[in-house]
Scaffold this active site. Structure first.
Site, mmCIF file in Angstrom:
data_model
loop_
_atom_site.group_PDB
_atom_site.id
_atom_site.type_symbol
_atom_site.label_atom_id
_atom_site.label_comp_id
_atom_site.label_asym_id
_atom_site.label_seq_id
_atom_site.Cartn_x
_atom_site.Cartn_y
_atom_site.Cartn_z
ATOM 1 N N LYS A 90 0.806 -1.228 0.000
ATOM 2 C CA LYS A 90 0.000 0.000 0.000
ATOM 3 C C LYS A 90 0.838 1.276 0.000
ATOM 4 O O LYS A 90 0.434 2.298 -0.537
ATOM 5 C CB LYS A 90 -0.951 -0.010 1.187
ATOM 6 C CG LYS A 90 -2.020 -1.098 1.037
ATOM 7 C CD LYS A 90 -3.340 -0.676 1.588
ATOM 8 C CE LYS A 90 -4.435 -1.623 1.152
ATOM 9 N NZ LYS A 90 -4.265 -2.998 1.701
ATOM 10 N N GLU A 112 -9.812 6.699 3.865
ATOM 11 C CA GLU A 112 -10.678 5.757 4.568
ATOM 12 C C GLU A 112 -9.877 4.478 4.746
ATOM 13 O O GLU A 112 -8.931 4.208 4.003
ATOM 14 C CB GLU A 112 -11.943 5.488 3.764
ATOM 15 C CG GLU A 112 -11.836 4.388 2.700
ATOM 16 C CD GLU A 112 -10.839 4.656 1.592
ATOM 17 O OE1 GLU A 112 -10.642 5.835 1.242
ATOM 18 O OE2 GLU A 112 -10.252 3.687 1.083
ATOM 19 N N SER A 378 1.509 -9.916 -1.077
ATOM 20 C CA SER A 378 1.176 -8.500 -0.904
ATOM 21 C C SER A 378 1.519 -7.942 0.476
ATOM 22 O O SER A 378 1.766 -6.744 0.610
ATOM 23 C CB SER A 378 -0.313 -8.276 -1.194
ATOM 24 O OG SER A 378 -1.122 -9.139 -0.411
HETATM 25 C C1 LIG Z 1 -5.207 -4.029 1.455
HETATM 26 C C2 LIG Z 1 -4.530 -5.296 1.171
HETATM 27 C C3 LIG Z 1 -4.925 -6.131 0.106
HETATM 28 C C4 LIG Z 1 -6.123 -5.854 -0.746
HETATM 29 O O1 LIG Z 1 -6.099 -4.664 -1.470
HETATM 30 P P1 LIG Z 1 -5.838 -4.632 -3.037
HETATM 31 O O2 LIG Z 1 -6.107 -3.228 -3.399
HETATM 32 O O3 LIG Z 1 -6.780 -5.599 -3.674
HETATM 33 O O4 LIG Z 1 -4.430 -5.022 -3.257
HETATM 34 C C5 LIG Z 1 -4.193 -7.268 -0.138
HETATM 35 N N1 LIG Z 1 -3.131 -7.618 0.636
HETATM 36 C C6 LIG Z 1 -2.734 -6.856 1.665
HETATM 37 C C7 LIG Z 1 -1.570 -7.294 2.467
HETATM 38 C C8 LIG Z 1 -3.400 -5.673 1.977
HETATM 39 O O5 LIG Z 1 -2.990 -4.920 3.006
#
Ligand SMILES: *Cc1c(COP(=O)(O)O)cnc(C)c1O
Length: 396
Positions: A90, A112, A378
């Site tokens: 993020k 948000e 992610s």
């Molecule tokens: C917020 C988040 C997501 C989901 O958000 P996307 O916009 O779909 O990437 C996925 N993995 C993690 C670790 C997150 O913090």
């Protein structure tokens, strides 16, 4: 890249657009006319890439997971977004948007957040840039995600608990939009995923596309070719997925498989599998697939993973799925939990529960031994320890 990318009017096929209240029209128009110029400006790029390198810790490694590869009979690489500062992808986006906000002369940042990951990434860059930061968060989420709420406060943000509706992400987003309507001139709204009115989905995809830019270079170095056979990512709103696939969209040999949250099963009534279950509608300024009742009321989604628990889906992903460019699989809570434990045992990496959904694809596809598979990890699992501990207890 016109085929899969956004068009002049902000649409991906029939999805996207900017459905906003009149009072925000000038703001969104201004953003629309500014973002490409700024993002492509060499001065901006230098500052953005310098911060990604020295502050975020990029490039994130592309790690060949040997034991995981052995188990699934192919070559699996993990793109380690979990190693970024603040623990997920993020921050790639919030760094870019705050630099844009500065250049647009804005002084007040709003955001948000659901699980709090985007809130923390926003509060972090606001501390870095000495900007006022207000984060809207459903009161239920403030309770469920105490640690992230406390982090935001420590970083200097004002966390506003939202008590309307179910007191979760959807309600926090409504409140952020309301705030933006009352302060259109000095306020910049940092959206955390490839959602919202045009140009946000395209802007966030571009800012996250550093992920696929790096994958190309790293694969060339490690495999002697830029293109993998498979790219796998989880989709909530779709930003880590968009970043992972961005530079491969026009490479037909690259298979794209995305994992959405099936919760307790797509037919259970408790799920967040928007692409499987959603119907065309408008949510948070964009025309996309969303989970809704017969008479068009937005349905409360459910997933064990707070980051995937969103009733809509970014318009880009609705289009990619509809056009057949991506294949979308639904991964249940239980499957994701199994994968989180498996990755931890095999590779010594505790993944975020969202990322564990992407790993869930491994058990659902057959791969050839020569296939090169890149999975976007992610985020890291620190924030999910309570969930993991509870699940482990249940299974004993
Ligand atoms: C917020 C988040 C997501 C989901 O958000 P996307 O916009 O779909 O990437 C996925 N993995 C993690 C670790 C997150 O913090």
């Amino acid at each position: 890249m016109q085929k899969y990318n956004v068009n002049q009017n902000g649409f991906y096929g029939e999805f996207g657009g900017a459905y906003i209240p009149e009072i925000l029209y000038d703001n969104v128009e201004n953003l629309k006319h500014t973002y490409r110029k700024v993002l492509e400006d060499p001065q901006f790029q230098k500052e953005y890439y310098d911060l990604l390198r020295d502050y975020v810790g990029r490039p994130s490694p592309l790690y060949l997971a040997k034991r995981l590869s052995e188990k699934y009979g192919c070559k699996i690489y993990l793109k380690r977004e979990d190693l970024n500062h603040t623990g997920a992808h993020k921050i790639n986006n919030t760094i870019g948007q705050i630099l844009l906000a500065q250049r647009m002369g804005k002084t007040r940042i709003i955001a948000e957040t659901g699980a709090g990951q985007h809130g923390v990434a926003t509060a972090t860059v606001c501390a870095l840039m000495n900007m006022e930061c207000i984060v809207y968060m459903g009161a239920t989420d403030v309770e469920r995600q105490k640690l992230n709420a406390e982090k935001m406060k420590m970083l200097g943000a004002k966390v506003v608990p939202v008590t309307s509706g179910n007191m979760t992400l959807k309600d926090a987003t409504n409140e952020a939009i309301r705030d933006w309507c009352s302060h259109p001139s000095d306020t910049y709204y940092i959206i955390g995923s490839t959602v919202g009115p045009h140009p946000y989905p395209d802007m966030v995809a571009r800012l996250q596309s550093v992920i696929s830019e790096e994958i190309r270079k790293q694969l060339l170095e490690k495999e002697g070719r830029e293109n993998p056979d498979y790219l796998i990512a989880c989709v909530g709103g779709g930003s880590n997925a968009a970043g992972t696939i961005y530079h491969f969209l026009d490479e037909p040999s690259v298979n794209i498989i995305l994992a959405e949250a099936a919760g307790k099963g797509i037919d259970s009534g408790e799920s967040a599998a928007t692409i499987h279950l959603g119907k065309l509608g408008i949510i948070h300024g964009s025309r996309t697939l969303l989970m809704q009742s017969e008479d068009g009321q937005i349905e409360e989604p459910y997933s064990i993973s707070a980051g995937l628990d969103y009733p809509g889906i970014g318009p880009m992903h609705a289009h990619l799925a509809q056009s057949g460019r991506s294949e979308v699989l639904a991964v249940t809570d239980d499957e994701a939990i199994d994968q989180a434990f498996e990755l931890t045992k095999l590779e010594g990496i505790i993944p975020a529960i969202e990322s564990a959904h992407a790993l869930g694809v491994l058990g659902k596809k057959k791969f050839r031994s020569e296939d090169v598979v890149v999975i976007c990890l992610s985020g890291r699992g620190d924030k999910d320890m309570e969930t993991y501990v509870n699940e482990q207890k249940k299974r004993k």
